[in-house]
Design a protein around this motif. Structure first.
Motif, PDB file in Angstrom:
ATOM      1  N   UNK A  46      -1.940  16.320  23.864  1.00 49.23           N
ATOM      2  CA  UNK A  46      -1.454  17.481  23.121  1.00 49.23           C
ATOM      3  C   UNK A  46      -0.464  18.201  24.027  1.00 49.23           C
ATOM      4  N   UNK A  47       0.635  18.646  23.432  1.00 51.28           N
ATOM      5  CA  UNK A  47       1.667  19.327  24.218  1.00 51.28           C
ATOM      6  C   UNK A  47       2.002  20.647  23.545  1.00 51.28           C
ATOM      7  N   UNK A  48       2.633  21.546  24.291  1.00 50.25           N
ATOM      8  CA  UNK A  48       3.075  22.789  23.659  1.00 50.25           C
ATOM      9  C   UNK A  48       4.431  22.544  22.981  1.00 50.25           C
ATOM     10  N   UNK A  49       5.024  23.596  22.413  1.00 50.39           N
ATOM     11  CA  UNK A  49       6.243  23.389  21.623  1.00 50.39           C
ATOM     12  C   UNK A  49       7.444  23.035  22.498  1.00 50.39           C
ATOM     13  N   UNK A  50       7.269  23.173  23.812  1.00 45.07           N
ATOM     14  CA  UNK A  50       8.317  22.729  24.733  1.00 45.07           C
ATOM     15  C   UNK A  50       8.074  21.318  25.220  1.00 45.07           C
ATOM     16  N   UNK A  51       6.964  20.715  24.763  1.00 45.38           N
ATOM     17  CA  UNK A  51       6.648  19.351  25.184  1.00 45.38           C
ATOM     18  C   UNK A  51       5.849  19.284  26.470  1.00 45.38           C
ATOM     19  N   UNK A  52       5.347  20.407  26.974  1.00 45.72           N
ATOM     20  CA  UNK A  52       4.568  20.403  28.221  1.00 45.72           C
ATOM     21  C   UNK A  52       3.109  20.073  27.903  1.00 45.72           C
ATOM     22  N   UNK A  53       2.513  19.115  28.649  1.00 39.86           N
ATOM     23  CA  UNK A  53       1.145  18.683  28.337  1.00 39.86           C
ATOM     24  C   UNK A  53       0.153  19.837  28.386  1.00 39.86           C
ATOM     25  N   UNK A  54      -0.769  19.822  27.418  1.00 39.34           N
ATOM     26  CA  UNK A  54      -1.821  20.840  27.363  1.00 39.34           C
ATOM     27  C   UNK A  54      -3.179  20.191  27.616  1.00 39.34           C
ATOM     28  N   UNK A  55      -3.440  19.060  26.934  1.00 41.14           N
ATOM     29  CA  UNK A  55      -4.734  18.383  27.086  1.00 41.14           C
ATOM     30  C   UNK A  55      -4.605  16.970  26.535  1.00 41.14           C
ATOM     31  N   UNK A  56      -5.412  16.044  27.066  1.00 37.95           N
ATOM     32  CA  UNK A  56      -5.409  14.698  26.468  1.00 37.95           C
ATOM     33  C   UNK A  56      -6.253  14.688  25.195  1.00 37.95           C
ATOM     34  N   UNK A  57      -6.057  13.692  24.334  1.00 39.45           N
ATOM     35  CA  UNK A  57      -6.954  13.529  23.195  1.00 39.45           C
ATOM     36  C   UNK A  57      -7.166  12.043  22.953  1.00 39.45           C
ATOM     37  N   UNK A  58      -8.294  11.761  22.296  1.00 37.74           N
ATOM     38  CA  UNK A  58      -8.682  10.372  22.036  1.00 37.74           C
ATOM     39  C   UNK A  58      -9.158  10.321  20.585  1.00 37.74           C
ATOM     40  N   UNK A  59      -8.300   9.870  19.678  1.00 38.37           N
ATOM     41  CA  UNK A  59      -8.702   9.702  18.274  1.00 38.37           C
ATOM     42  C   UNK A  59      -8.732  10.972  17.462  1.00 38.37           C
ATOM     43  N   UNK A  60      -9.121  12.083  18.068  1.00 43.05           N
ATOM     44  CA  UNK A  60      -9.194  13.338  17.303  1.00 43.05           C
ATOM     45  C   UNK A  60      -9.152  14.527  18.253  1.00 43.05           C
ATOM     46  N   UNK A  61      -8.917  15.691  17.677  1.00 38.59           N
ATOM     47  CA  UNK A  61      -8.982  16.916  18.474  1.00 38.59           C
ATOM     48  C   UNK A  61      -9.311  18.086  17.553  1.00 38.59           C
ATOM     49  N   UNK A  62      -9.821  19.149  18.145  1.00 40.01           N
ATOM     50  CA  UNK A  62     -10.169  20.334  17.365  1.00 40.01           C
ATOM     51  C   UNK A  62      -8.943  21.227  17.240  1.00 40.01           C
ATOM     52  N   UNK A  63      -8.801  21.855  16.084  1.00 43.60           N
ATOM     53  CA  UNK A  63      -7.670  22.771  15.886  1.00 43.60           C
ATOM     54  C   UNK A  63      -8.212  24.090  15.342  1.00 43.60           C
ATOM     55  N   UNK A  64      -7.911  25.161  16.060  1.00 37.08           N
ATOM     56  CA  UNK A  64      -8.417  26.488  15.686  1.00 37.08           C
ATOM     57  C   UNK A  64      -7.891  26.897  14.302  1.00 37.08           C
TER      58      UNK A  64
END
Ligand SMILES: [Zn+2]
Length: 893
Positions: free
Chosen positions: A864-882
């Protein structure tokens, strides 16, 4: 001049800081064309750069927060890149972060993000952009803007229009629905509060004093003096007069600063908080009427954004090899979209030449995107092991629906609906040989004609010819035989070509971002057919498909869906306002009943049924001043109602050949349940709005609101093509009984005065012809009653299943894909973008609900990256979204 004790700066012993931010506000095109304003921009920067280099006291300059002006200037003055770069690099000139200053409601969320991304990318060449969400002149602010800005790592916004009276400080915490927040610096008097800069220290101090007095306790922290306004040239005495003002008195400490330098010192404690969109006219005009002023621009914008975002990008990203990603062409299309998103461009509050340029850019972007989408589809079709038409779903949800196919042979497969049949043989022409013979000779060049024969009026065969494969049809011998017909009587030309039928077919369950080979044996639909029942005496026809029932009232031309009558009632009223604001004449004439109505069934199913309603009205011709409407013009309004098998929504298309001026035409929809609120799509989500709006001394509180693709209220959902203006009306006891959708709003002035809805001008008083929309205008929308997923309905109506005919398949790879499949599975969120960034497949999603979501991208991992493309966290198959969150996933391949 006032004496020090008169001033409100008070606080004995300490000086109040005054921060002066020299700037210009550059509407790239508006009441003059782009080229005309650019000549002034070149003058401005030709003056500013040497001024700053020679005069260190002219310490800072804000280049309006947008990079387009830098590109526009350097295109004319390429040699200025170096000195400009030096001034930017040393922090004296602030550039960006936007590429243009966009309107936040009339373009898609994705366009807002790409605008900022482009601005930041261009600024990198100069060492970076100003990290402030500068939004000085936008006509209100979208609810998700704080999340967008935070997604770029910004902590500050600067705003003016739209701030409600409840915000009683010049700084506040502005929250997006997901909870992300930025500190908003509020410019209560706009971005031009310091535009007048007296060349006299005493007068300057008095002006600062006046500003401080006017706003009193609202102003927190250092006084912000925005020294600039629309297209204003720098005032070269700035550095000197600031020095003199400091020497003249002891209460104020005046400094010329950048916006980031100012924001580093502002108060962050004890500030009010605002959550959601900013659309109040409390202290500044919101100019809400731009939503409805030029529906042609609104439609062109939506078409172009869909073509780029929903077709060209995802289809190219998913169905072309990564090294064939059409980066340069997409960049060109995006540049057109982003230039058009500037507030005075997309808002249509400009001279006609500017709207022409805007429409041209949208046409270019659409054209590029359509071509790229076709290429990607052709490439996919060549890879799929299947002989017939290929159906492609460009959206993330599994889809069923109707497609239009052209099939070889004379017979339509069972279950399809024939639209047109081309027989194998037909008489093309009959007449004297001098007419018919040249036509027969021309058939040589019509490659689909495989043969012809000429016969006498009595049926006697005279000449015949046929074509083998791609060979010749009219041989030299045939030409001789044709020439010999000169003396014959009337002849008949009969042509042969392969028989084909054009049909509608229902397709079941095409996977999200997937494809399915179409076969005739699978054509019998699994859905109930749609049927038409002609009305009994005096009644109109009824459409039914087991999911919805639509009845037409032949007296009023309105329709009922599932027993809810009166939908689509047209109400025409006057508008003596301008491109910014609607304004009814003092004595208005409302026309809400047709003089006559004709109803005809155009198609009777089984897959698609269509009814045409022609309603005749007499509308006033024009407004006389601000008083009333006069004259009379007859109008035929043609409305086509369409119900498809398997769909709950009624598709509506209303066309007027508009010859009335100064008017607003709305379609009214009685609500199944009276409603106190509406919910409309906005950038990256939806927004709930009440029955009232907040106005102020300079603008009436009109609750006319923009919706991106849909609006819902009281059990009714409307999906529309192009950002639309709606209003909840017929309110009683706090509940509205109808929703009004503006079909056209026609005015003849860029800005008008005086108006009861807005007493002061919002721009130059220029007469315009374009916003009168004196042409054929067609509005398309869909109506559904009851619970529906509006995002799914919007995709069904606006982003149809794509068809690739076998002849269109084109590629150089192997047929390595099965007859049905999917390139990407995304569930649990709305997909905003599928594209390639630096070669990697990138998916942006948002959660439009107030519950957390689990986003599944099956079988994929990445980061997962921010809107500038900077990495935020890895994900595997799925992720939680607030709740209400936006997320961008870069997939590893
Ligand atoms: Zn502006």
């Amino acid at each position: 001049m006032t004496t020090p004790t008169d001033r409100v700066f008070a606080a004995p012993g300490s000086k109040r800081s005054v921060h002066i931010v020299p700037h210009t506000h550059w509407d790239r095109e508006w009441y003059r064309s782009f080229q005309s304003f650019r000549l002034r921009l070149v003058d401005l920067l030709d003056r500013l750069i040497p001024q700053m280099e020679d005069d260190p006291a002219y310490a800072r300059f804000l280049l309006d927060g947008q990079l387009a002006v830098v590109d526009d200037y350097l295109a004319v003055r390429p040699n200025a890149e170096e000195p400009l770069g030096r001034l930017v690099g040393s922090g004296r000139i602030s550039i960006g972060p936007w590429y243009t200053l966009p309107d936040e409601f009339l373009v898609s969320g994705e366009t807002l993000v790409r605008n900022l991304q482009r601005g930041l990318r261009v600024a990198d060449r100069f060492g970076g952009a100003m990290a402030v969400g500068y939004l000085p002149d936008m006509f209100g602010h979208a609810a998700q803007m704080p999340q967008i800005l935070a997604g770029f790592g910004f902590e500050h916004a600067v705003v003016w229009r739209g701030v409600p009276a409840a915000i009683d400080r010049s700084g506040f915490w502005w929250q997006a629905p997901d909870g992300s927040a930025v500190r908003a610096e509020y410019l209560p008097q706009g971005y031009g509060n310091g535009s007048a800069l007296p060349d006299d220290a005493g007068a300057f101090v008095a002006a600062l004093d006046g500003f401080a007095r006017q706003w009193g306790d609202l102003l927190v922290g250092p006084l912000l003096w925005m020294n600039g306004t629309d297209h204003q040239m720098p005032q070269p005495w700035l550095g000197r007069v600031v020095g003199e003002a400091n020497a003249l008195q002891n209460d104020l400490d005046l400094r010329i600063v950048s916006l980031p330098e100012h924001l580093a010192t502002v108060a962050t404690e004890g500030l009010p908080t605002w959550r959601g969109e900013l659309r109040a006219g409390a202290r500044a005009n919101l100019l809400m009427g731009v939503t409805s002023n030029r529906v042609d621009v609104r439609q062109a914008a939506a078409r172009a954004e869909r073509a780029v975002e929903r077709l060209a990008e995802p289809l190219s990203a998913l169905f072309l090899p990564a090294d064939r990603w059409p980066a340069a062409l997409l960049d060109e299309a995006w540049r057109d979209l982003i230039l058009n998103s500037a507030h005075d461009s997309v808002c249509g509050c400009s001279i006609d030449e500017v709207s022409d340029a805007v429409l041209h850019r949208y046409a270019e972007a659409s054209d590029i995107a359509d071509g790229l989408a076709d290429r990607a589809l052709a490439h996919l079709a060549a890879r799929v092991r299947h002989d017939g038409p290929l159906i492609v779903n460009p959206t993330s949800r599994p889809r069923s629906g109707l497609v239009r196919l052209t099939l070889a042979g004379a017979d339509a497969p069972p279950g399809t609906q024939v639209l047109w049949a081309q027989p194998a043989e037909a008489v093309l022409l009959e007449g004297p040989p001098e007419l018919v013979v040249p036509a027969a000779e021309e058939l040589e060049w019509m490659r689909t004609i495989t043969g012809f024969s000429l016969e006498s009026a009595g049926g006697e065969a005279l000449v015949s010819a046929s074509r083998q494969g791609t060979g010749s049809l009219v041989s030299p011998d045939t030409r001789v035989a044709l020439a010999a017909l000169d003396e014959a009587g009337p002849v008949r030309l009969r042509v042969r070509r392969p028989a084909e039928v054009t049909v509608l077919a229902h397709v079941d369950e095409v996977a999200g971002f997937g494809w399915k080979g179409w076969t005739a044996d699978g054509a019998a639909p699994s859905v109930e057919p749609v049927s038409v029942v002609e009305g009994a005496a005096g009644g109109g026809p009824t459409l039914a498909n087991g999911l919805a029932t639509v009845a037409v009232d032949p007296t009023t031309g309105t329709f009922a869906v599932d027993g809810h009558p009166g939908l689509g009632r047209l109400v025409d009223g006057g508008d003596c306002g301008d491109t910014y604001n609607w304004c009814p004449p003092a004595r208005d004439t409302l026309v809400d009943e047709p003089e006559s109505v004709d109803v005809a069934v155009l198609e009777g199913g089984p897959l698609r049924a269509r009814i045409r309603v022609v309603a005749r009205y007499r509308w006033p011709a024009r407004a006389e001043g601000l008083e009333e409407r006069t004259g009379e013009v007859e109008h035929e309004v043609v409305t086509q109602l369409e119900l498809r098998a398997g769909e709950r929504a009624l598709r509506v298309e209303t066309t007027i050949d508009n010859r009335s001026r100064d008017h607003r035409l709305r379609a009214h929809f009685p609500l199944p349940t009276p409603a106190a609120t509406s919910r409309a799509e906005t950038a990256f989500g939806t927004v709930e709005r009440g029955l009232e709006a907040e106005g102020g001394p300079t603008e009436a509180p009109l609750p006319t609101y923009p919706a991106l693709r849909f609006v819902q209220a009281g059990g009714l959902t409307l999906v529309h093509d192009g950002v639309a203006e709606y209003e909840l009306v017929a309110a009683e006891d706090g509940r509205a009984h109808e929703l009004a959708l503006t079909l056209v709003r026609c005015t003849g002035m860029l800005s008008q005065v005086p108006m009861t809805t807005r007493p002061l001008p919002a721009g130059p008083l220029i007469r315009l012809e374009g916003p009168q929309l004196q042409k054929r205008v067609t509005r398309r929308y869909a109506v559904a009653v009851g619970e529906v997923d509006p995002f799914a309905l919007a995709d069904d109506v606006l982003v149809p299943l794509q068809v690739v005919e076998p002849s269109e398949a084109s590629g150089d790879g192997d047929a390595d894909l099965p007859a049905a499949g999917s390139a990407l599975a995304v569930e649990g969120a709305i997909v905003s973008a599928v594209a390639r960034e630096g070669g990697a497949l990138t998916v942006r999603v948002f959660n439009p609900h107030d519950e957390p979501a689990e986003v599944r991208i099956d079988g994929r991992h990445g980061s997962l990256v921010d809107l500038r493309g900077r990495p935020v966290a890895p994900f595997e198959g799925s992720f939680a979204l607030r709740p209400w969150g936006i997320a961008t996933a870069v997939l590893s391949e």
